[in-house]
Scaffold this motif. Structure first.
Motif, PDB file in Angstrom:
ATOM      1  N   MET A 186       0.801  -1.222   0.000  1.00 34.81           N
ATOM      2  CA  MET A 186       0.000   0.000   0.000  1.00 34.81           C
ATOM      3  C   MET A 186       0.840   1.281   0.000  1.00 34.81           C
ATOM      4  SD  MET A 186      -3.016  -1.106   2.712  1.00 34.81           S
ATOM      5  CE  MET A 186      -2.037  -2.177   3.783  1.00 34.81           C
ATOM      6  N   THR A 187       0.298   2.332  -0.606  1.00 35.62           N
ATOM      7  CA  THR A 187       0.901   3.663  -0.509  1.00 35.62           C
ATOM      8  C   THR A 187       0.514   4.267   0.848  1.00 35.62           C
ATOM      9  OG1 THR A 187      -1.025   4.762  -1.434  1.00 35.62           O
ATOM     10  CG2 THR A 187       0.650   4.011  -3.006  1.00 35.62           C
ATOM     11  N   PRO A 196      -1.379   6.986   1.926  1.00 35.13           N
ATOM     12  CA  PRO A 196      -2.793   7.189   2.304  1.00 35.13           C
ATOM     13  C   PRO A 196      -3.585   5.881   2.364  1.00 35.13           C
ATOM     14  CG  PRO A 196      -2.309   8.172   0.146  1.00 35.13           C
ATOM     15  CD  PRO A 196      -1.012   7.750   0.742  1.00 35.13           C
ATOM     16  N   GLU A 197      -3.276   4.946   1.471  1.00 35.97           N
ATOM     17  CA  GLU A 197      -3.951   3.639   1.527  1.00 35.97           C
ATOM     18  C   GLU A 197      -3.668   2.950   2.858  1.00 35.97           C
ATOM     19  OE1 GLU A 197      -3.546   2.709  -3.320  1.00 35.97           O
ATOM     20  OE2 GLU A 197      -2.182   1.762  -1.882  1.00 35.97           O
ATOM     21  N   TYR A 254      -2.565   4.297   5.761  1.00 38.79           N
ATOM     22  CA  TYR A 254      -3.182   4.981   6.907  1.00 38.79           C
ATOM     23  C   TYR A 254      -4.668   4.637   6.975  1.00 38.79           C
ATOM     24  CZ  TYR A 254       0.706   7.895   8.549  1.00 38.79           C
ATOM     25  OH  TYR A 254       1.879   8.330   9.108  1.00 38.79           O
ATOM     26  N   ALA A 255      -5.320   4.553   5.808  1.00 38.76           N
ATOM     27  CA  ALA A 255      -6.743   4.192   5.791  1.00 38.76           C
ATOM     28  C   ALA A 255      -6.918   2.782   6.356  1.00 38.76           C
ATOM     29  CB  ALA A 255      -7.306   4.300   4.376  1.00 38.76           C
ATOM     30  N   TYR A 303      -9.023   2.882   9.593  1.00 43.18           N
ATOM     31  CA  TYR A 303     -10.424   2.610   9.245  1.00 43.18           C
ATOM     32  C   TYR A 303     -10.618   1.217   8.654  1.00 43.18           C
ATOM     33  CZ  TYR A 303     -10.723   7.588  10.093  1.00 43.18           C
ATOM     34  OH  TYR A 303     -10.649   8.815  10.694  1.00 43.18           O
ATOM     35  N   ARG A 349      -0.346  10.445  17.177  1.00 43.20           N
ATOM     36  CA  ARG A 349      -1.065  10.376  15.899  1.00 43.20           C
ATOM     37  C   ARG A 349      -0.726  11.569  14.999  1.00 43.20           C
ATOM     38  NH1 ARG A 349      -6.453   7.228  15.219  1.00 43.20           N
ATOM     39  NH2 ARG A 349      -7.466   8.089  13.393  1.00 43.20           N
ATOM     40  N   TYR A 356       1.471  11.663  11.298  1.00 47.77           N
ATOM     41  CA  TYR A 356       0.996  12.307  10.063  1.00 47.77           C
ATOM     42  C   TYR A 356       1.981  13.409   9.630  1.00 47.77           C
ATOM     43  CZ  TYR A 356      -3.950  10.524  10.214  1.00 47.77           C
ATOM     44  OH  TYR A 356      -5.104   9.786  10.187  1.00 47.77           O
ATOM     45  N   TYR A 372      -7.491  -5.238   1.517  1.00 45.11           N
ATOM     46  CA  TYR A 372      -7.669  -3.784   1.615  1.00 45.11           C
ATOM     47  C   TYR A 372      -6.999  -3.075   0.448  1.00 45.11           C
ATOM     48  CZ  TYR A 372      -8.829   0.640   3.605  1.00 45.11           C
ATOM     49  OH  TYR A 372      -9.392   1.867   3.782  1.00 45.11           O
ATOM     50  N   LYS A 395      -9.052  -3.074  -2.786  1.00 50.70           N
ATOM     51  CA  LYS A 395     -10.169  -2.125  -2.772  1.00 50.70           C
ATOM     52  C   LYS A 395      -9.660  -0.685  -2.851  1.00 50.70           C
ATOM     53  CE  LYS A 395     -12.390  -2.349   1.074  1.00 50.70           C
ATOM     54  NZ  LYS A 395     -13.115  -3.006   2.170  1.00 50.70           N
ATOM     55  N   ALA A 396      -8.665  -0.370  -2.035  1.00 53.97           N
ATOM     56  CA  ALA A 396      -8.167   1.007  -1.977  1.00 53.97           C
ATOM     57  C   ALA A 396      -7.481   1.409  -3.284  1.00 53.97           C
ATOM     58  CB  ALA A 396      -7.198   1.172  -0.807  1.00 53.97           C
ATOM     59  N   TRP A 423      -9.623   2.906  -5.984  1.00 51.69           N
ATOM     60  CA  TRP A 423      -9.894   4.330  -5.764  1.00 51.69           C
ATOM     61  C   TRP A 423      -8.662   5.183  -6.123  1.00 51.69           C
ATOM     62  CZ3 TRP A 423     -12.584   8.298  -6.126  1.00 51.69           C
ATOM     63  CH2 TRP A 423     -12.234   9.498  -5.501  1.00 51.69           C
TER      64      TRP A 423
END
Lengths: 355, 355
Positions: free
Chosen positions: B115-116, B118-119, B121-122, B126, B266, B270, B335, B338-339, B342
């Protein structure tokens, strides 16, 4: 007895002093925040809600911010005025909504063909962007902070495919703001329609196309049921919402609560970006499964180039409106150039081999 | 007199109670944090430093965390042990360093072809990733949190161009960890060399190539002066560092300090991602200006495909090592799928038209 009494008096005085300090430290600041969004408009509404919850928990209840959604205060586009006037200590909205009132506030949300979310956060926090935003809001005696990023927004839902510049001429599209100005220059008939009437307008052909947000928020509007073409984005690559804070009220907070507030806003903003990334992935998977005929389309290269030209021309005009907006647009352009080189060799090249 | 004394006694008792509460609330927790990094290794060292500063300011001095860089505690790879053993209440490191000790900790930093930022972290916040990471560290009685992302790391500096799989055979490369295992399967002679000797080793031809980080941290190493090819990344698309917290010590903190600590970690995480995005952009602009002969290269498609195959085979093996790592790798794979859909229609398509 006297001795004991004296001791007690001294102890009492001492402890009374302490307790006064303790009381001062325990003072509860009850604030109100007005948002542009309705109480169910996730993830936009989640940014101020999460921020307020964090601030309360970190301050042990000393900073207690009530979030009023638009259904309560009835002035979704009056946020800047209400924070400026002091009816609300805080607001949560999008800076570009005030462009008619103060052109300098335009560039802090997102710009067509502008920076992506990580590029723009880097500009805000490490490239001078936040200082420029504070400068723009200074005359309103309002402090402003990044308030959550939607990430890349989609170009919108179209009932017909766009294959040439001619297809844009006379096209009736709902697309507000600066992006609407760009498309108007290419012959699009830009209209604004209340959210509640959008579905019916598109279904009945009153409009041919519309721009909303991205899968996470579009899915509930149902546009995918009536428009087969979902165009990729160009106009809002990284829509950053804003927290606004009445400057005078902020200065009244003790130093630790100021820091708690600033940190709660900062983390809630980042979190909204990541939350929406997740929501987009989930919503798009649902749309693609339930409506397999929806097609992802990208505007033809010559249409993109014509839009870029129109955009550049508009930016030249905007830059003439004030020395500050000129400075901000220049700062964004220079930062984008540098940051995009990195994006290209890092995430873009990586994705090229991993789609 | 009695009356007054009684009053005083009552007042004193009352206020004494208050002041005890006030003292309890004012109790200062002095903690120590050990990092893997040297005191000047920006931006990695900035994440724990900024976190500690924020925690102190938000708590009005009640949570006071001293950050010890590796030059102080001399155990850069002993962080998990020191936090587990309680010598340090906190640590800051990278989870994949403990893969030899506990294979379950491997996947929480980054994975080749994964994953990159943002992927990922999502996924963490989440998509269930954070819960899985806590599960992996549970047996060590340590809590774990995202600790800052480097973003996409570059594939490394090469003295010769790689045009085919044959060019990899016998190539001597410094590339540690899981990525080294992937390349070893393709015939690369993987070596590990102390950071201080890397420049000389590459210059003298003891090694043909090396992987370090990305422009922000590579620029100070000077590799661009002696290796003309800078390959884009595939092996660490989003290296997330970790904060570790001794679970027993965490539970001793009052609720508000727990929340302050979690929030400070957190936001510092970021921020490091965004800080490094900025530093990479600036450092690459400098390298490109000062050394215009440095060429950005991407490995040929068939080499990438062979690496993906080797990677998939290794993942099948790793998944057999424990039920938990199997669960984590499955969660990441699903994940990512799916990510990435997007990411493709959003940032990737946008960048394609805006390079």
């Amino acid at each position: 007895m006297l001795k004991t009494t004296t001791k007690l008096l001294v102890a009492s005085a001492l402890v009374a002093g302490l307790s006064t300090a303790a009381f001062a430290k325990d003072k509860v600041y009850k604030w109100k925040l007005a948002t542009t969004w309705g109480s169910t408009l996730s993830p936009f509404i989640d940014a101020p809600t999460n921020m307020a919850k964090l601030a309360k928990e970190m301050s042990n209840g000393r900073l207690d911010i009530r979030v009023d959604a638009a259904n309560k205060h009835k002035a979704p586009l009056g946020i800047l005025d209400m924070v400026k006037g002091g009816q609300y200590e805080m607001g949560h909205s999008a800076s570009y909504y005030w462009k008619g009132k103060d052109i300098n506030t335009l560039p802090f949300t997102t710009m067509p063909f502008g920076m992506t979310a990580p590029e723009q956060y880097a500009w805000f926090y490490y490239g001078g962007g936040l200082e420029l935003m504070q400068k723009a809001y200074k005359r309103h005696k309002v402090l402003s902070f990044p308030g959550g990023n939607s990430g890349n927004q989609m170009g919108g839902w179209f009932r017909k495919e766009i294959n040439s510049l001619d297809d844009l001429k006379g096209l009736k599209m709902r697309i507000p703001g600066f992006a609407g100005e760009v498309l108007a220059k290419l012959g699009v008939t830009v209209t604004n329609i209340a959210p509640g009437e959008l579905y019916t307008s598109l279904e009945r052909g009153t409009i041919d196309a519309l721009e909303w947000v991205s899968p996470s928020m579009d899915v509930n509007m149902g546009f995918h049921k009536i428009a087969p073409y979902y165009y990729t984005g160009w106009h809002e690559p990284a829509t950053e919402l804003q927290f606004l804070v009445n400057e005078r009220q902020f200065k009244r907070l003790p130093k630790d609560l100021q820091k708690i507030l600033i940190t709660a806003m900062r983390v809630a903003a980042y979190d909204m970006y990541i939350q929406n990334y997740h929501m987009n992935a989930v919503a798009w998977a649902k749309i693609a499964t339930d409506y397999p005929n929806v097609k992802i389309k990208t505007l033809p290269k010559n249409v993109i180039n014509a839009m870029k030209k129109a955009n550049d021309e508009l930016l030249v005009e905007k830059a003439k409106e004030s020395p500050l907006i000129k400075e901000v647009l220049k700062s964004q352009k220079e930062y984008l150039k540098k940051a995009r080189e990195w994006t290209k060799m890092a995430d873009y090249k990586y994705l090229e081999d991993n789609l």
